[in-house]
Structure formats: structure tokens, C-alpha cells
Design a protein around this motif. Sequence first.
Motif, PDB file in Angstrom:
ATOM      1  N   ASP A  67     123.821   8.874  62.068  1.00  0.00           N
ATOM      2  CA  ASP A  67     124.635   8.442  60.896  1.00  0.00           C
ATOM      3  C   ASP A  67     123.830   7.397  60.001  1.00  0.00           C
ATOM      4  O   ASP A  67     124.259   6.871  58.919  1.00  0.00           O
ATOM      5  CB  ASP A  67     125.997   7.383  61.297  1.00  0.00           C
ATOM      6  N   SER A  68     122.728   6.870  60.714  1.00  0.00           N
ATOM      7  CA  SER A  68     121.946   5.778  59.966  1.00  0.00           C
ATOM      8  C   SER A  68     120.554   6.052  60.290  1.00  0.00           C
ATOM      9  O   SER A  68     120.114   6.408  61.419  1.00  0.00           O
ATOM     10  CB  SER A  68     122.448   4.397  60.412  1.00  0.00           C
ATOM     11  N   LEU A  69     119.410   5.705  59.370  1.00  0.00           N
ATOM     12  CA  LEU A  69     118.110   5.821  59.519  1.00  0.00           C
ATOM     13  C   LEU A  69     117.693   4.406  58.975  1.00  0.00           C
ATOM     14  O   LEU A  69     117.794   4.065  57.908  1.00  0.00           O
ATOM     15  CB  LEU A  69     117.444   6.759  58.879  1.00  0.00           C
ATOM     16  N   ARG A  70     117.184   3.566  60.028  1.00  0.00           N
ATOM     17  CA  ARG A  70     116.641   2.283  59.635  1.00  0.00           C
ATOM     18  C   ARG A  70     115.195   2.176  60.043  1.00  0.00           C
ATOM     19  O   ARG A  70     114.473   2.533  61.112  1.00  0.00           O
ATOM     20  CB  ARG A  70     117.534   1.339  60.654  1.00  0.00           C
ATOM     21  N   ALA A  71     114.696   1.546  58.972  1.00  0.00           N
ATOM     22  CA  ALA A  71     113.243   1.288  58.929  1.00  0.00           C
ATOM     23  C   ALA A  71     112.514  -0.144  58.653  1.00  0.00           C
ATOM     24  O   ALA A  71     113.219  -0.933  57.956  1.00  0.00           O
ATOM     25  CB  ALA A  71     112.353   2.004  57.781  1.00  0.00           C
ATOM     26  N   MET A  72     111.829  -0.609  59.647  1.00  0.00           N
ATOM     27  CA  MET A  72     111.563  -2.107  59.735  1.00  0.00           C
ATOM     28  C   MET A  72     109.892  -2.281  60.007  1.00  0.00           C
ATOM     29  O   MET A  72     109.424  -1.182  60.450  1.00  0.00           O
ATOM     30  CB  MET A  72     112.406  -2.903  60.554  1.00  0.00           C
ATOM     31  N   THR A  73     109.529  -3.344  59.927  1.00  0.00           N
ATOM     32  CA  THR A  73     108.093  -3.565  60.017  1.00  0.00           C
ATOM     33  C   THR A  73     108.154  -4.239  61.413  1.00  0.00           C
ATOM     34  O   THR A  73     108.920  -4.517  62.224  1.00  0.00           O
ATOM     35  CB  THR A  73     107.714  -4.898  59.057  1.00  0.00           C
ATOM     36  N   ASP A  74     106.749  -4.309  61.752  1.00  0.00           N
ATOM     37  CA  ASP A  74     106.594  -4.868  63.517  1.00  0.00           C
ATOM     38  C   ASP A  74     106.925  -6.348  63.564  1.00  0.00           C
ATOM     39  O   ASP A  74     106.873  -6.637  64.691  1.00  0.00           O
ATOM     40  CB  ASP A  74     105.044  -4.626  63.936  1.00  0.00           C
ATOM     41  N   GLY A 196     104.019  -0.554  61.948  1.00  0.00           N
ATOM     42  CA  GLY A 196     102.849  -1.681  61.859  1.00  0.00           C
ATOM     43  C   GLY A 196     101.771  -1.241  61.020  1.00  0.00           C
ATOM     44  O   GLY A 196     101.671   0.076  60.320  1.00  0.00           O
ATOM     45  N   ARG A 197     100.592  -1.860  60.905  1.00  0.00           N
ATOM     46  CA  ARG A 197      99.593  -1.466  60.006  1.00  0.00           C
ATOM     47  C   ARG A 197      98.587  -0.368  60.749  1.00  0.00           C
ATOM     48  O   ARG A 197      98.294   0.473  60.037  1.00  0.00           O
ATOM     49  CB  ARG A 197      98.588  -2.559  59.780  1.00  0.00           C
ATOM     50  N   ASN A 198      98.584  -0.256  61.875  1.00  0.00           N
ATOM     51  CA  ASN A 198      97.818   0.773  62.794  1.00  0.00           C
ATOM     52  C   ASN A 198      98.510   1.357  63.835  1.00  0.00           C
ATOM     53  O   ASN A 198      97.838   1.803  64.717  1.00  0.00           O
ATOM     54  CB  ASN A 198      96.614   0.124  63.153  1.00  0.00           C
ATOM     55  N   MET A 217      99.747   6.548  67.041  1.00  0.00           N
ATOM     56  CA  MET A 217      98.590   5.814  66.797  1.00  0.00           C
ATOM     57  C   MET A 217      97.351   6.810  66.264  1.00  0.00           C
ATOM     58  O   MET A 217      97.403   7.888  66.573  1.00  0.00           O
ATOM     59  CB  MET A 217      98.119   5.114  67.922  1.00  0.00           C
ATOM     60  N   PRO A 218      96.336   5.881  65.601  1.00  0.00           N
ATOM     61  CA  PRO A 218      95.414   6.863  65.127  1.00  0.00           C
ATOM     62  C   PRO A 218      94.510   7.329  66.490  1.00  0.00           C
ATOM     63  O   PRO A 218      94.488   6.782  67.572  1.00  0.00           O
ATOM     64  CB  PRO A 218      94.356   5.906  64.586  1.00  0.00           C
ATOM     65  N   TRP A 219      94.047   8.577  66.371  1.00  0.00           N
ATOM     66  CA  TRP A 219      93.472   9.328  67.670  1.00  0.00           C
ATOM     67  C   TRP A 219      92.506  10.315  67.123  1.00  0.00           C
ATOM     68  O   TRP A 219      92.657  11.103  66.155  1.00  0.00           O
ATOM     69  CB  TRP A 219      94.436   9.757  68.434  1.00  0.00           C
ATOM     70  N   LYS A 220      91.501  10.432  67.912  1.00  0.00           N
ATOM     71  CA  LYS A 220      90.686  11.626  67.575  1.00  0.00           C
ATOM     72  C   LYS A 220      90.036  12.278  68.861  1.00  0.00           C
ATOM     73  O   LYS A 220      90.088  11.475  69.873  1.00  0.00           O
ATOM     74  CB  LYS A 220      89.078  11.124  66.672  1.00  0.00           C
ATOM     75  N   ASP A 221      89.788  13.502  68.838  1.00  0.00           N
ATOM     76  CA  ASP A 221      89.138  14.321  69.911  1.00  0.00           C
ATOM     77  C   ASP A 221      88.034  13.626  70.836  1.00  0.00           C
ATOM     78  O   ASP A 221      87.015  12.889  70.063  1.00  0.00           O
ATOM     79  CB  ASP A 221      88.765  15.584  69.516  1.00  0.00           C
ATOM     80  N   GLY A 222      88.341  13.523  72.116  1.00  0.00           N
ATOM     81  CA  GLY A 222      87.485  12.538  73.001  1.00  0.00           C
ATOM     82  C   GLY A 222      88.020  11.178  73.127  1.00  0.00           C
ATOM     83  O   GLY A 222      87.294  10.470  73.996  1.00  0.00           O
ATOM     84  N   ASP A 223      88.734  10.611  72.319  1.00  0.00           N
ATOM     85  CA  ASP A 223      89.365   9.358  72.700  1.00  0.00           C
ATOM     86  C   ASP A 223      90.104   9.311  74.003  1.00  0.00           C
ATOM     87  O   ASP A 223      90.665  10.212  74.527  1.00  0.00           O
ATOM     88  CB  ASP A 223      90.500   8.914  71.743  1.00  0.00           C
ATOM     89  N   SER A 224      90.091   8.182  74.784  1.00  0.00           N
ATOM     90  CA  SER A 224      90.739   8.196  76.022  1.00  0.00           C
ATOM     91  C   SER A 224      92.130   8.304  76.189  1.00  0.00           C
ATOM     92  O   SER A 224      92.907   7.652  75.089  1.00  0.00           O
ATOM     93  CB  SER A 224      90.217   6.468  76.688  1.00  0.00           C
ATOM     94  N   SER A 344      98.518   3.422  57.305  1.00  0.00           N
ATOM     95  CA  SER A 344      97.530   1.988  57.536  1.00  0.00           C
ATOM     96  C   SER A 344      97.657   1.168  56.088  1.00  0.00           C
ATOM     97  O   SER A 344      97.202   0.175  56.271  1.00  0.00           O
ATOM     98  CB  SER A 344      96.220   2.274  57.666  1.00  0.00           C
ATOM     99  N   THR A 345      98.702   1.504  55.380  1.00  0.00           N
ATOM    100  CA  THR A 345      98.948   0.553  54.118  1.00  0.00           C
ATOM    101  C   THR A 345      99.438  -0.633  54.518  1.00  0.00           C
ATOM    102  O   THR A 345     100.388  -0.759  55.284  1.00  0.00           O
ATOM    103  CB  THR A 345      99.734   1.209  53.222  1.00  0.00           C
ATOM    104  N   PRO A 346      98.984  -1.880  54.211  1.00  0.00           N
ATOM    105  CA  PRO A 346      99.458  -3.276  54.516  1.00  0.00           C
ATOM    106  C   PRO A 346     100.842  -3.344  54.235  1.00  0.00           C
ATOM    107  O   PRO A 346     101.108  -3.270  53.054  1.00  0.00           O
ATOM    108  CB  PRO A 346      98.654  -4.285  53.777  1.00  0.00           C
TER     109      PRO A 346
END
Length: 383
Positions: A67-74, A196-198, A217-224, A344-346
Motif C-alpha cells: 500500500d505504500s512505497l517509502r524512500a529515505m536516505t541513509d 546511500g551514496r555508494n 553495492m558496486p561490484w565487478k567480476d573478480g571482487d571478493s 552514486s549521486t550525492p
Amino acid sequence: MRVLVIGAGVGGLAVANGLLDSGHDVEVFEHAQQLRTTGAGITVWSNGTAALQQLGVDITEVGRQLDSLRAMTDTGRLLWEADLSEVTERLGSPTVQIPRRALIARMAQALPEGVLHFGKRCTRVTEHADHVSVEFADGTSADADLLIGADGQRSTVRSMLLDPEPAKPTGWASWQGLTSSALPVAAGHQTINIAGRNAHCGLIPTGEGLLHWWFDMPWKDGDSALSVADLRRIFRGWPEPVEALLASVTDDDLGFFPHVRHRVPHVWGGPRSTLLGDAVHAMPPAVAQAANQTFEDAWMLTNCLADVPAGSAPTAALRAYEQERRPRVMKVSRTAAFTSAQRSTPLQRLGRFPKWIATRSQVVSLRSGSNVLRGLAPSPSLA
């Protein structure tokens, strides 16, 4: 017509239900030995529930209506809140959160005995003037009037018919799960997105005390690989109930989902073949539309094939389906990619805006990316 569907995921099962209801002879072939019930929850927006309803699949009794979608910052600052009850009223169909396993089970149970075949890995597709042939790894084969590739982002059918290039990573990934939870959010009807930012996270009630949670979160192939302990460290100090949720889960609850995006081709198949869902337009989950666009595909393809008689070439109907769907899919895919790229926008630059604007934005966005909702009359206030 006789129709072969490759893949028994949400797309393959949805289109099988629709085509069977239209009188076609359908068989679904899945490479796994049984239905794949992995995954967490799926948010089925108004366009998805409308498409499923017209395909003969009602999920309102097995999911949790939102019934609701709420968005907030970290830091806990409210960005916006959309009234999904009003979205439901304006669009005529609800938003439902449902465990993927429950959705798969509901669609599979509706199919007659003998439609589903497991342990069938497609290895070759050959189109002929009057039929299409499929060969499987176990040495068996099948012929039909039409083939539908619904075998996901690593589609074998797509690689054979169109494009061997796989979907490309976007640079982000999700760590997610679906667990029983005593947190109040699990008993409610509100989904919470925290940015959050990242890093981003979300908590979505899924019914019967279940909570779908995700951490992007940001991720690329090979990241742990990350563990729950890593998530607790990264998300320390985030608004409640993030820390309480992470304190209640273990590594056994944690699933990993890299984000990818496909190039959406102009033509999706051959004279007697086409694709649907992630096989043709895999997209990042930033706007939670991947499954919904798959249901729209199944609905549109079912409608385009409804009047094609046995023995007739389906080519014109297949191209009509693709031409109708491609502009909508491209719009949603671009929006998902843009939204993901802007993560990643502030956030301190973003101001709060009123609930009515957030609600209207949801209505406009869902309708603009939908074929199934396009036929519904707009609310007078939006006309």
C-alpha cells in the motif's frame, strides 16, 4: 498451433498458461531436474498483476499487497512516499509482493499434466519452412509450429538464433534474501527503500511473516564475495530496521545477484521463433520491472497468437508482438539503467517532494512502460 517453450521460469510458465487457455498445444522444456524455486521475492506491480490476471493467474491470495512505497536516505531523511493504494485505484490492479517459489508453484499447478518436461537442455534449434525443431542434450528432439525462448539472461535460444553475446554487467550487484522476521515491517504493507551514496537497501513485506531484503553495492567480476558480517560493517548506523535485520540473518540466508543488461534487438527471433523476458531484455533491478515486463511479454504474445490457426506460418504475429513490446521494453530498460547509473549521486542535493507527486509519478511511469495498462482508461485527474 503446437508450441514449444524453452525454460520453466516465470516467463515460460506465464506464456504456457496463456497459450493453453487460447487453445494451443504447449509443451515446456526445462534443463533443471525440477522447478527452480530459488530466489527471494518478486514485486509484481500493477502492470504485472494485470497481465497475470489476463493470463489466468491470480496471485492476490498468495502474496502481500503493498500500500505504500517509502524512500529515505541513509541518515533517515525522508525523500518521498508514494501511495500504492491510490496507484491501485487509478490503474485498476494492485501491487503484490510474492515469494518467487510461490509464484512458480501457482503457475505450474495451473498447467495440465504432461506439459512440463525436466532434464531437457536445449542444444540446437533448426527452423524449417513448415516447422521448427529442437534437439536436447539427452539425444531426444521435438518439432512444432513455433518455438519460444524463455530461458533467461543466459539464453541458449537467443545465442543460437540471434546474438551469442551475453548480457553485460552493469557494475552493481545485490545481496538478498527472504526470511521469516519478527520485525514490524514484515507484518505491514509498506516497502522501504534506503539510499546511500555508494550503497542501497530495501525491505519488503512478503506475507506470512516473510521479509524480502536486499543490499545493492558496486561490484565487478573478480571482487571478493561479501558475508553477512561484511554487510553489518558496511551498513552500520543506517536507519532502523537495517541493523536489526542484519543481526537476525546468517550467511545461509544470503543470495548473490549480479546486475546485467541486454542489448534489445529489433527482431527477437526467426520465422517460427521468438524470445521473451530476460532472454531478450535482461535489465538491472533498479525499477523492479524485469519480471513485470516478462509478464507483459507473455500477455502480448498470447494475444498476438490467439487467432493464428494450426498449419499457418506465425511469422507476422511474432513480428507484431515484438514491434508492440520493444518500445515499452526499451523505455523501461533505459530507465532502469539510468536509475542504476545515478545511484552514486550525492543524496544531500535531493529535496523532499510531496506524496501526491510521488504517487502520480508511479502511475505515469507504470502506464508509460506498459502495453497491458494502455488499454485502461486514465483517471480524469491524469487525462
